[in-house]
Scaffold this active site. Structure first.
Site, PDB file in Angstrom:
ATOM      1  N   VAL A  11       0.829  -1.210   0.000  1.00  0.00           N
ATOM      2  CA  VAL A  11       0.000   0.000   0.000  1.00  0.00           C
ATOM      3  C   VAL A  11       0.855   1.249   0.000  1.00  0.00           C
ATOM      4  CG1 VAL A  11      -1.691   1.337   1.326  1.00  0.00           C
ATOM      5  CG2 VAL A  11      -1.961  -1.134   1.087  1.00  0.00           C
ATOM      6  N   THR A 121      -5.058  -0.136   7.296  1.00  0.00           N
ATOM      7  CA  THR A 121      -6.374  -0.574   7.747  1.00  0.00           C
ATOM      8  C   THR A 121      -6.330  -0.727   9.262  1.00  0.00           C
ATOM      9  OG1 THR A 121      -6.777  -1.728   5.660  1.00  0.00           O
ATOM     10  CG2 THR A 121      -8.121  -2.375   7.548  1.00  0.00           C
ATOM     11  N   PHE A 155      -8.457   1.214  -1.039  1.00  0.00           N
ATOM     12  CA  PHE A 155      -9.300   0.207  -1.671  1.00  0.00           C
ATOM     13  C   PHE A 155      -8.607  -0.284  -2.945  1.00  0.00           C
ATOM     14  CE2 PHE A 155     -12.162   3.066   0.643  1.00  0.00           C
ATOM     15  CZ  PHE A 155     -12.820   2.165   1.468  1.00  0.00           C
ATOM     16  N   LYS A 210     -13.883   0.775   5.695  1.00  0.00           N
ATOM     17  CA  LYS A 210     -12.926  -0.159   5.094  1.00  0.00           C
ATOM     18  C   LYS A 210     -13.245  -1.598   5.493  1.00  0.00           C
ATOM     19  CE  LYS A 210      -9.030  -1.995   3.542  1.00  0.00           C
ATOM     20  NZ  LYS A 210      -8.749  -2.186   2.114  1.00  0.00           N
ATOM     21  N   ASN A 214     -14.743  -4.720   2.887  1.00  0.00           N
ATOM     22  CA  ASN A 214     -14.081  -6.000   2.673  1.00  0.00           C
ATOM     23  C   ASN A 214     -14.921  -7.164   3.178  1.00  0.00           C
ATOM     24  OD1 ASN A 214     -11.897  -4.969   1.356  1.00  0.00           O
ATOM     25  ND2 ASN A 214     -10.462  -5.164   3.043  1.00  0.00           N
ATOM     26  N   TYR A 257     -18.602 -15.302  -7.727  1.00  0.00           N
ATOM     27  CA  TYR A 257     -17.932 -16.436  -8.365  1.00  0.00           C
ATOM     28  C   TYR A 257     -17.578 -17.498  -7.337  1.00  0.00           C
ATOM     29  CZ  TYR A 257     -17.563 -13.577 -12.523  1.00  0.00           C
ATOM     30  OH  TYR A 257     -17.864 -12.816 -13.635  1.00  0.00           O
ATOM     31  N   GLY A 259     -15.570 -20.742  -6.070  1.00  0.00           N
ATOM     32  CA  GLY A 259     -14.202 -21.174  -6.330  1.00  0.00           C
ATOM     33  C   GLY A 259     -13.650 -21.938  -5.153  1.00  0.00           C
ATOM     34  N   CYS A 266      -5.957  -8.985   2.792  1.00  0.00           N
ATOM     35  CA  CYS A 266      -7.052  -8.142   3.279  1.00  0.00           C
ATOM     36  C   CYS A 266      -8.260  -8.924   3.780  1.00  0.00           C
ATOM     37  CB  CYS A 266      -7.489  -7.172   2.178  1.00  0.00           C
ATOM     38  SG  CYS A 266      -6.250  -5.931   1.766  1.00  0.00           S
ATOM     39  N   LYS A 269      -7.841 -11.343   6.931  1.00  0.00           N
ATOM     40  CA  LYS A 269      -7.424 -10.593   8.127  1.00  0.00           C
ATOM     41  C   LYS A 269      -8.518  -9.632   8.582  1.00  0.00           C
ATOM     42  CE  LYS A 269      -4.274  -7.413   7.473  1.00  0.00           C
ATOM     43  NZ  LYS A 269      -4.932  -6.125   7.818  1.00  0.00           N
TER      44      LYS A 269
END
Length: 468
Positions: A11, A121, A155, A210, A214, A257, A259, A266, A269
């Protein structure tokens, strides 16, 4: 504008380089001497498309500088970004030790007004702690200068970070000072074609935004993964369901999706940290716990499918694995599904040949040396080398170079023509017609000839932004 960015990780480095690209004078600070030495030579600690060229440009134009302490700054910064790591603590909460250490350093260095920006974050309330520590540092030194602490969460998607920074869908800024507001607005105006994309709110609101963002994205992935398990049991193709559900304007197609689980630095955590925040406030985070549990469970699905096909004793079975990073466009293997898959395959006796376009050096350091020395894990030099004499190929990371595999070459290389598709990238009907046995995630084991919604590589290429 004079900007200092503390932290030369993913970041921090992207933030520093992009602001320098916009014409600002940027100093990037990191205590890792070797990292700073390499960055001065444009040797990057992370892989991110386009970043190396921008570092070289910033260095050549003398807009970008790398140093190991705040004392080495040549210009007093108008804005200091805190962009250090907030690793997962032993209890799942975010560890703030590095952020608070930086706050101490800032309190020991400020001589003029500055906006201190939390880019890391951080849980709700950390900005208040940062402000207290900086204030104490100034008092201890007898320095009278104003400052404001602002929350400006990032982001950035790994693999698309530069585009995300230069053309953001929104910029969130938490503050309580008109002076800081003017500075932050001036800072971001050059990259905001639409000023309404700049959202001002309180500091605590921004800190929470934030985590909620997420957690929401992780929830969509885990929900679809759970539905994929049900679909598979009932003879339903999750890919057709995805298309039908995503067409609803109230829902949308992003992050729907199924998977083999999400990973990275991110989502895992931040979901855990939000769970701890809720628990600390006496709130029972039922949904968040389910999101985390489903993701951990989903990472085991591929190995279970392989064991059902070959038996739990995989001795003598060779598996070719395509993709090791947690998503395409990065060499980041933190919390990657490949880690769980390889651990389980090797523990069951399999030999694994793996290939990733950029994550091989990271994999070499991450996996146990005994896997390599005993030949249980081999890092192939090419994606097709990984399939030589393989009993099965497993797609874990949906890199573009894996989109259109040479089925003829695969047929001649593989001992058994079996594909386990961990990202539902391939069309089962096409593979079946080529003589391959196919197993995806949540896909009915039935012919799909003529089904308009079957996922093709072309469909995949248009949707690469679904992941974190």
């Amino acid at each position: 504008m004079n900007i200092t960015v503390i932290g030369a990780g993913y970041v921090g480095l992207v933030t520093a380089v992009c602001f320098a690209e916009l014409g600002n004078a940027v100093t990037c600070v990191d205590v890792d001497v070797d990292k700073i030495s390499n960055l001065k030579k444009a040797i990057l600690p992370v892989y991110e498309p386009g970043l190396e060229a921008m570092v070289k440009s910033g260095l050549a134009e003398n807009r970008l500088h790398f140093v190991t302490s705040l004392d080495e700054q040549k210009l007093h910064p108008q804005v200091i970004f805190i962009a250090v790591g907030t690793p997962e603590g032993t209890d799942g909460s975010a560890d703030m030790c590095y952020v608070l250490q930086v706050a101490e350093a800032i309190g020991g260095a400020l001589t003029e007004y500055c906006v201190v920006v939390d880019k890391s974050t951080v849980p709700v309330g950390v900005a208040d702690q940062v402000a207290d520590i900086v204030r104490q540092g100034l008092l201890k030194r007898g320095i009278k200068c104003g400052f404001d602490v602002v929350s400006n969460p990032e982001f950035l998607r790994e693999g698309g970070a530069i585009e995300d920074f230069m053309n953001p869908d929104r910029v969130v800024v938490g503050l309580d000072s008109e002076r800081a507001r003017r500075i932050m607005q001036a800072l971001y105006t050059p990259i905001l074609r639409h000023p309404e994309k700049l959202y001002f709110m309180t500091v605590r609101d921004a800190e929470m935004t934030k985590y909620v963002a997420n957690a929401m994205l992780a929830s969509r992935i885990s929900f679809m993964n759970e539905m994929s398990v049900l679909c598979e049991k009932m003879g339903v193709d999750i890919e057709n369901v995805r298309l039908g559900v995503g067409a609803d304007s109230r829902i949308g197609a992003a992050f729907l999706y199924a998977g083999c689980g999400y990973g990275g630095s991110c989502f895992p955590k931040d979901v855990k940290a939000l769970i701890r925040m809720a628990e600390n406030q006496g709130v029972d985070p039922l949904i968040l716990r389910a999101v985390e549990a489903r993701n951990q469970r989903q990472k085991q699905v591929l190995a279970e499918k392989i064991c059902r096909r070959f038996g739990t004793d995989l001795s003598g079975i060779r598996i070719g694995v395509w993709g090791l990073s947690f998503k395409p466009g990065t060499d980041d293997m933190r919390e990657a599904s490949s880690q769980v898959l390889l651990e389980q395959l090797i523990s069951h006796g399999a030999t694994v040949y793996a290939y990733d376009p950029v994550a091989m050096p990271v994999a070499r350091k991450m996996f146990p040396e005994k896997w390599f020395s005993t030949g249980r894990l081999v890092l192939a030099s090419h994606q097709y080398e990984a399939l030589a004499s393989a009993d099965a190929m497993v797609l874990v990371t949906e890199w573009k170079s894996f989109c259109y595999p040479d089925l003829s070459a695969m047929s001649s290389l593989m001992r058994q023509k079996i594909i386990f598709d961990g990202r539902n990238q391939y069309n089962p009907a096409e593979l079946s017609a080529a003589g391959f046995e196919y197993c995806g995630i949540g896909r009915a084991e039935r012919p799909l000839t003529g089904v308009a919604g079957s996922a093709t590589a072309a469909d995949f290429l248009q949707t690469l932004t679904y992941d974190e």
